[in-house]
Design an enzyme around this catalytic site. Structure first.
Site, PDB file in Angstrom:
ATOM      1  N   HIS A 263       0.920  -1.271   0.224  1.00 10.00           N
ATOM      2  CA  HIS A 263       0.022   0.043  -0.141  1.00 10.00           C
ATOM      3  C   HIS A 263       0.826   1.452   0.097  1.00 10.00           C
ATOM      4  O   HIS A 263       0.571   2.298   0.508  1.00 10.00           O
ATOM      5  CB  HIS A 263      -0.900  -0.050   1.292  1.00 10.00           C
ATOM      6  CG  HIS A 263      -1.648  -1.357   1.485  1.00 10.00           C
ATOM      7  ND1 HIS A 263      -2.925  -1.404   0.762  1.00 10.00           N
ATOM      8  CD2 HIS A 263      -1.563  -2.410   1.972  1.00 10.00           C
ATOM      9  CE1 HIS A 263      -3.214  -2.543   1.223  1.00 10.00           C
ATOM     10  NE2 HIS A 263      -2.718  -3.289   1.803  1.00 10.00           N
TER      11      HIS A 263
ATOM     12  N   SER B 257      15.520  20.145 -18.353  1.00 11.08           N
ATOM     13  CA  SER B 257      14.470  20.926 -18.414  1.00 11.08           C
ATOM     14  C   SER B 257      14.896  22.077 -19.416  1.00 11.08           C
ATOM     15  O   SER B 257      16.228  22.731 -19.118  1.00 11.08           O
ATOM     16  CB  SER B 257      14.041  21.528 -17.197  1.00 11.08           C
ATOM     17  OG  SER B 257      13.149  22.590 -17.267  1.00 11.08           O
TER      18      SER B 257
ATOM     19  N   LYS C 282      16.831  20.820 -12.881  1.00 12.03           N
ATOM     20  CA  LYS C 282      16.238  19.692 -12.869  1.00 12.03           C
ATOM     21  C   LYS C 282      17.071  18.754 -13.698  1.00 12.03           C
ATOM     22  O   LYS C 282      17.867  18.840 -14.652  1.00 12.03           O
ATOM     23  CB  LYS C 282      14.904  20.104 -13.983  1.00 12.03           C
ATOM     24  CG  LYS C 282      13.844  20.698 -13.225  1.00 12.03           C
ATOM     25  CD  LYS C 282      13.253  20.031 -12.252  1.00 12.03           C
ATOM     26  CE  LYS C 282      12.143  18.797 -12.797  1.00 12.03           C
ATOM     27  NZ  LYS C 282      10.881  19.330 -13.055  1.00 12.03           N
TER      28      LYS C 282
ATOM     29  N   GLU D  43       9.715   7.324 -17.311  1.00 15.28           N
ATOM     30  CA  GLU D  43       8.469   7.979 -17.514  1.00 15.28           C
ATOM     31  C   GLU D  43       8.046   7.403 -19.169  1.00 15.28           C
ATOM     32  O   GLU D  43       6.917   7.217 -19.303  1.00 15.28           O
ATOM     33  CB  GLU D  43       8.493   9.548 -17.664  1.00 15.28           C
ATOM     34  CG  GLU D  43       8.751  10.106 -16.120  1.00 15.28           C
ATOM     35  CD  GLU D  43       9.255  11.528 -16.236  1.00 15.28           C
ATOM     36  OE1 GLU D  43       8.798  12.243 -17.300  1.00 15.28           O
ATOM     37  OE2 GLU D  43       9.589  11.992 -15.335  1.00 15.28           O
TER      38      GLU D  43
END
Ligand code: ARG
Length: 447
Positions: free
Chosen positions: A155, A276, A282, A289
């Site tokens: 969980h 980025s 970044k 992804e």
């Protein structure tokens, strides 16, 4: 060039030609189409339907085309409808009208089913091989962290301490099942549709079992209508690819979480991250992804083909031409994602200190207390309650909790070491088996 102009007084309208044309995507079937033409030629020849000088001419033309297709010298033109018509044009340009003799006893319906099967077998073998490289990277990474304690989750909450190598190693087994699926699929797919003709089989007495053997299949279709209509092998391949995609996506999700500054466990190598355009600080886990994102597309290709097949009448209908782009796209997509994820796994490092510090947090040793009380004869329900109220768990250690888990598949050091050495041996054995199949396939293609 169209293969069917005889009874028509008008050429198809531009819109019809544009709609029905497939050569811009099915051209990649050309090597398989030429190889199955050689098999068809041999069976025509052995049934003495072709004079030997004609057969020799055709064979020389086909062999020349094989080379010219491979080198890019021969290409489809703007009037070719599909791969079959383009190659027949190529053959007749080389050897004249006799090139058309190959059409005897064969239809584009059994031809395209055969070509697509050969293409699928060739590429699924390559995918299986690529998966073993990912497994190797996972085994190496799991071994590197086979002594690093970390919290395990259910969980998304701290549950019990584990070895981080155990966490990484779980993925190896999912991919082993994917390879099993490919192996099963290969067995079921090894049935040649060639000789099914348009739908009713060959009236010329050509033996389909002979072309089947020539092309490396185990047998030929038991029913010619099924032979030309069956696309189970496409749907199943798309499912297997989707399942691999889902497994890659779950790795991607994990990596994204571990790479957050909140977790701070994973340091993804620069070569497998992106920056980025606006925020100079970044470093984004784009490979992870995209692994997650591409799975959606793979599932879409599977559902698209299933929807196209649902309710489709028998035998061949042009709808079946829609089987190719999804299959090609899924294969291409997976072959992009697999090496990138393999590289990402191989080059990511993990923060042992942070993982070890998190391992005992969140009462994660409470189960140890309950187990301890059970061993002392306390019923588990009472032990379960006592474990959260008592402070006895403070005296228990992460190392002790991990070491106590010794059974097959458990997180303890010895069990994990065995898991990893078994997985390494299995992966090696799989690689040997797959490369033998790859060699046999390319041997068949070269004949
Ligand atoms: N391009 C077609 C396909 O991909 C080849 C088969 C055409 N057969 C036909 N009867 N029109 O399915």
């Amino acid at each position: 060039m169209a293969l069917w102009g005889g009874r028509f007084s008008d050429a198809p309208a531009d819109a019809v030609f544009a709609l029905s044309r497939s050569v811009h995507f099915d051209w990649r079937l050309a090597p398989y189409d030429l190889r199955s033409s050689l098999a068809h030629l041999r069976v025509l020849q052995s049934s003495s339907l072709l004079k030997s000088d004609v057969a020799q001419k055709i064979e020389a033309g086909l062999r020349e085309l094989i080379l010219e297709v491979a080198s890019g010298k021969f290409l489809p033109n703007s009037e070719d409808e599909d791969v079959h018509s383009a190659l027949e044009r190529g053959l007749t340009e080389k050897i004249g009208e006799v090139g058309g003799s190959l059409r005897a006893g064969r239809s584009r319906n059994d031809q395209v089913a055969t070509d697509l099967k050969l293409f699928a077998i060739d590429h699924m073998l390559d995918i299986a091989n690529q998966i073993t490289h990912l497994q190797e990277a996972l085994i190496a990474k799991a071994s590197e962290y086979s002594d690093a304690p970390a919290p395990g989750f259910t969980h998304m909450q701290h549950a019990q301490p584990i070895l981080f190598g155990h966490e990484i190693a779980k993925h190896i087994h999912a991919f082993a099942r994917d390879i099993d699926r490919i192996t099963d699929w290969l067995t079921r797919t090894s049935v040649s549709p060639l000789g099914s003709g348009a739908l009713a089989g060959s009236g010329l007495g050509l033996a389909p079992e002979v072309t089947a053997r020539d092309l490396g299949f185990t047998g030929s279709s038991a029913n010619s209508i099924d032979g030309v209509s069956d696309r189970d092998f496409v749907a199943e391949a798309l499912f297997i690819i989707s399942m691999v995609g889902v497994h890659l996506s779950r790795i991607g999700e994990e990596w994204c979480i571990w790479a957050t500054s909140e977790f701070g466990w994973a340091k993804v190598a620069d070569a497998y991250s992106t920056g980025s355009s606006i925020m100079p600080q970044k470093k984004n886990p784009d490979v992870a992804e995209l692994a997650r994102g591409k799975a959606g597309r793979l599932i879409g290709n599977l559902t698209g083909v299933l929807a196209m097949l649902k309710g489709l009448p028998f035998a061949y209908n042009r709808d079946l031409q829609e089987d190719k782009e999804p299959l090609f796209d899924s294969i291409d997509t997976l072959r992009l994602v697999l090496p990138a994820v393999t590289g990402m796994v191989a080059t990511t490092t993990f923060d042992r200190g942070k993982m070890a510090a998190a391992a005992p947090q969140g009462f994660s040793l409470a189960t140890e207390v309950a187990d301890f009380l059970v061993r002392a004869g306390v019923p588990f329900a009472q032990a379960h309650e006592a474990s959260l109220t008592s402070d006895v768990h403070n005296s228990l250690t992460v190392a002790g909790a991990i070491a106590s888990r010794k059974t097959i598949g458990a997180t303890g050091g010895a069990a994990l070491a065995k898991q990893l050495s078994d997985a390494a041996a299995e992966t090696k054995a799989t690689q040997v088996k797959i490369s033998a199949q790859i060699n046999a396939f390319s041997e068949m293609m070269s004949q």
